[in-house]
Scaffold this motif. Sequence first.
Motif, PDB file in Angstrom:
ATOM      1  N   ALA A  28      11.314  57.784  46.660  1.00 60.89           N
ATOM      2  CA  ALA A  28      10.469  57.652  47.830  1.00 60.89           C
ATOM      3  C   ALA A  28      10.297  58.997  48.525  1.00 60.89           C
ATOM      4  N   LEU A  29      11.339  59.798  48.522  1.00 57.46           N
ATOM      5  CA  LEU A  29      11.263  61.078  49.215  1.00 57.46           C
ATOM      6  C   LEU A  29      10.344  62.061  48.501  1.00 57.46           C
ATOM      7  N   THR A  30      10.330  61.973  47.210  1.00 55.22           N
ATOM      8  CA  THR A  30       9.605  62.986  46.448  1.00 55.22           C
ATOM      9  C   THR A  30       8.300  62.465  45.865  1.00 55.22           C
ATOM     10  N   GLY A  31       8.092  61.214  45.941  1.00 62.98           N
ATOM     11  CA  GLY A  31       7.043  60.619  45.116  1.00 62.98           C
ATOM     12  C   GLY A  31       5.680  60.531  45.750  1.00 62.98           C
ATOM     13  N   PHE A  32       5.402  61.223  46.824  1.00 65.24           N
ATOM     14  CA  PHE A  32       4.139  60.976  47.495  1.00 65.24           C
ATOM     15  C   PHE A  32       3.015  61.923  47.121  1.00 65.24           C
ATOM     16  N   ALA A  33       3.278  62.884  46.304  1.00 66.47           N
ATOM     17  CA  ALA A  33       2.209  63.775  45.856  1.00 66.47           C
ATOM     18  C   ALA A  33       1.353  63.073  44.807  1.00 66.47           C
ATOM     19  N   GLY A  34       1.949  62.250  44.035  1.00 66.80           N
ATOM     20  CA  GLY A  34       1.212  61.548  42.989  1.00 66.80           C
ATOM     21  C   GLY A  34       2.013  60.331  42.620  1.00 66.80           C
ATOM     22  N   PRO A  35       1.688  59.696  41.512  1.00 69.31           N
ATOM     23  CA  PRO A  35       2.464  58.527  41.113  1.00 69.31           C
ATOM     24  C   PRO A  35       3.927  58.915  40.911  1.00 69.31           C
ATOM     25  N   ALA A  36       4.810  58.072  41.420  1.00 67.10           N
ATOM     26  CA  ALA A  36       6.229  58.350  41.254  1.00 67.10           C
ATOM     27  C   ALA A  36       6.538  58.463  39.760  1.00 67.10           C
ATOM     28  N   SER A  37       7.319  59.410  39.406  1.00 69.99           N
ATOM     29  CA  SER A  37       7.531  59.686  37.988  1.00 69.99           C
ATOM     30  C   SER A  37       8.238  58.543  37.282  1.00 69.99           C
ATOM     31  N   ALA A  38       8.986  57.776  38.065  1.00 67.81           N
ATOM     32  CA  ALA A  38       9.736  56.704  37.424  1.00 67.81           C
ATOM     33  C   ALA A  38       8.929  55.412  37.361  1.00 67.81           C
ATOM     34  N   GLU A  39       7.673  55.462  37.790  1.00 67.46           N
ATOM     35  CA  GLU A  39       6.881  54.234  37.848  1.00 67.46           C
ATOM     36  C   GLU A  39       6.794  53.556  36.482  1.00 67.46           C
ATOM     37  N   LYS A  40       6.872  52.233  36.533  1.00 68.15           N
ATOM     38  CA  LYS A  40       6.676  51.456  35.316  1.00 68.15           C
ATOM     39  C   LYS A  40       5.665  50.360  35.586  1.00 68.15           C
ATOM     40  N   ILE A  41       4.836  50.107  34.589  1.00 63.46           N
ATOM     41  CA  ILE A  41       3.850  49.044  34.692  1.00 63.46           C
ATOM     42  C   ILE A  41       4.255  47.952  33.708  1.00 63.46           C
ATOM     43  N   PHE A  42       4.354  46.726  34.209  1.00 65.24           N
ATOM     44  CA  PHE A  42       4.703  45.578  33.368  1.00 65.24           C
ATOM     45  C   PHE A  42       3.457  44.715  33.197  1.00 65.24           C
ATOM     46  N   VAL A  43       3.098  44.446  31.938  1.00 63.84           N
ATOM     47  CA  VAL A  43       1.886  43.679  31.649  1.00 63.84           C
ATOM     48  C   VAL A  43       2.269  42.438  30.839  1.00 63.84           C
ATOM     49  N   SER A  44       1.874  41.238  31.337  1.00 63.38           N
ATOM     50  CA  SER A  44       2.176  40.013  30.580  1.00 63.38           C
ATOM     51  C   SER A  44       1.077  39.772  29.546  1.00 63.38           C
TER      52      SER A  44
END
Lengths: 404, 334
Positions: free
Chosen positions: B24-40
């Motif tokens: 949260a502290l570092t992730g506001f310039a772009g998508p957070a690097s740890a982001e994951k997308i889950f698709v059913s």
Amino acid sequence: MRLALAALCVGALLGGLSPAAAQGAPEAPSAPAKPAPLEFRFGVLRHFPAPPPWWDSLATLPPQDDGVAGAALGVADNNTTGRFLKQTFAIAEELVPHADDPMPAFQRLVDGGAKFIVVAAPADELLKMADAAKGRDVILFNAGARDDELRQEDCRANILHTAPNRAMLTDGLAQYLAVRRWTNWLLLTGRTADDRKYAADVKRSARKFGAKIVEERVWNFGPDARATAQAEIPVFTQNVSYDIAVIADELGEFGDLIGWRTWDPRPTAGTQGLTPTTWHMTLENWGASQLQNRFWRQSKRGMRPLDFQMWLAMRTIGEAAARTKSNDLKTLQAFIFGPDFELAGFKGQSFSYRPWDHQLRQPIVLAQPAAMVSVSPQEGFLHQTNPLDTLGFDRPESRCSFAK
Amino acid sequence: MRIPPARPRALPARLLAAGLGLTALTGFAGPASAEKIFVSNERDHTVTVIDGASLKPIETIKTGRRPRGITASPDGKLIYVCVSDDNRVEVYDAATYALVRTLPSGPDPELFVLHPSGNPLYIANEDDNMVTIVDTATGQKTAEIPVGVEPEGMGISPDGKILVNTSETTNMAHFISTDTNEIVENVLVDSRPRVAEFRPDNKHVWVSAEVGGTVSVIDPKSHQVVKRLTFEIPGVTAEAIQPVGIRITRDNKTAYVALGPANRVAVVDTETFAIRKYLLVGQRVWQLAFSPDESRLYTTNGNSNDISIIDVAAEKVTKSVTTGRSPWGAVSVP
């Protein structure tokens, strides 16, 4: 006679419905008015057809509740919705044996107060019923008869057709065969008048969508050729060059014997083989699984075209009732033939009625026994107002006049 | 689907409170690097996990049969999946992808919504004309609410007080009080309503009608339809325009509406209701999900078996990523 009164209780009233909200986009909010209770009485009449020729075969025997089970589900669906609107839907059922006259049963339904009568009976009987009900406060739904004439010269203002007519079916098939470029057809026609009617529509569809009937042959090998088919069918289909055999055998006498026995290896379509219809048990797109599951839970069997066509009749009134909040026939009819009527029928787009002949527009499913193959209208068949009007009789082709 | 903590204004504090720490502290310039997308994937019986940084699939989770609705716990640590043909909800660990537990759902769960607090879960039982309420802490069914035929869309107000369920054959949006679990109002909308989505400021709830081809914008206080949106796309037949998924930006200004076989997502101004743009995506686009920082919108394209990635600021489609067969829903977690 069997009289069944289904699910009539006024369910717990779970909140009213804002009438203004239903009408679309009102500017000034008004206080929601609670609707008055309304009742809708249906009749369902099924005159059993002659037993199928292979009545000894379990594979071809239709269930006893063919059609009426769809009507029962339609009434249950309407009542679930009606619970929120203080609308109740009741149904009285008349199952008439093949040998009996259906008119007394029809009269019983009318006398019992049914305003909406869903009929699966031959065309001549349906016309008698329509004419008997003329001037009375009754709407008939034709859920069974596929005769083109009922949408043309013999149309009646008090009949709405949820059954497809033959021309709709053969157009749906022809579009698909045109897309596949299987345009040389060997037409195999049965011995009955209905078979000849189906064959006439196959010819009409061929002309309409650019296919060619390379030859028409009439089945005259007599009844029940199951034991001799292996010798007879190759002879019946030799010495002709074609892409696909199109079968016109409404009776089911020989059509199922053609596949795998033609002289040349060719696919089959029409009344057997790849079949145009309104519904198939394997349809599951567009939310169709939900209707299939709901039907299965109710009837412990798969939903058939006649079930679906009766369900559509019930839902036509259910939908119009929810939108108009009225059980007045004129109000309902005006809405059904107006621009805002849309019936969701699990085939990808909304259904509506053609005002010129009261035929329900709906996509046509093409299926083989255990798999859906395609749904027409096919992409690329364009229409200036509604692609569904590429199937059957469009306004300029209509010979229906309700005035007479 | 967006995770609820993203909704309130005091965003960084909430994210910190949710225990997201460094991201949260570092992730506001772009998508957070740890982001994951889950698709059913409805017809594969799987969930595809896509890495938000590389936009590459990194895992395929084998689920129960016919996974459809998918959402995440407010802290982003748990992924909830409706497995419709197995009549339950499966809960996965978003980090390890292990099945943590299953929840009862009632028959044929299709879509659900979590209370903004993370508990309870409200589930639409499509075959059963019911909304089932499940306590996510105890895993017990606490109530069932009878609704119309084929309940599907589930939306909850940002304060968690009003639940909206849509029933596809009854063609209504049912407004349900979460205090009493009773229907307070039924609003008739167009044919086959699929999704209900509240504006983050609670001013309106948007309800899409798939067969009707419209979106009804409803005032949740007066229950009046204040606007009925229609869509027109040159070269696309009216029948192909079938609105389903809806997402509204945190600033309440822009709504995205997935238009099914029209293969487009409409970008709508929520004040003027003007349609700013139609973005061409994959085939038969149904559901939508924002990335946690809302810089991207993901669309599930059921017939082309992929998701499209929309750059929200630029309003442009930038990429598509292959998923399993018939991707149905998506959720993104930091």
